[in-house]
Motif scaffolding. Structure first.
Motif: not given
Length: 107
Positions: A1-6, A50-53, A98-101
């Motif tokens: 899972m990823k965390l996106i900061y935008a 991950d596959d939706k980043v 983008v960082t790992n959760i």
């Protein structure tokens, strides 16, 4: 899972929110201020698989447009003489991290 900061311009915030929601992404919005122009921004925090980043980044890119804007500035002429003049800068677009959760819970 990823965390996106935008980080996007507040001018683009509503369009980004609508597009992300339409595609099934959940985002937390934080009001933020840019350091260079001291203008309003919105920082989105988006947790996703991950596959939706790439899909989320595409949505943000489509709705965060760069544009030119005139902003006040000042120049020094001689000793202690200041004259304001406008300069053109590029605003808008998005800055994305983008960082790992390690752990995610929704309670």
């Amino acid at each position: 899972m990823k965390l996106i900061y935008a980080i996007v311009s507040s001018d683009d915030s509503n369009a980004v929110t609508s597009a992300l929601t339409k595609e099934g992404f959940f985002a937390t919005k934080l009001a933020s201020t840019g350091g260079f122009l001291m203008s309003g921004n919105t920082t989105f925090m988006i947790a996703t698989e991950d596959d939706k980043v790439d899909q989320a980044i595409e949505i943000i890119e489509q709705h965060s447009k760069k544009r030119k804007q005139m902003v006040p500035s000042s120049a020094t002429y001689g000793v202690g003489l200041y004259a304001p003049f406008p300069i053109e800068v590029t605003v808008g677009g998005a800055t994305i991290f983008v960082t790992n959760i390690e752990r995610f819970e929704k309670i």
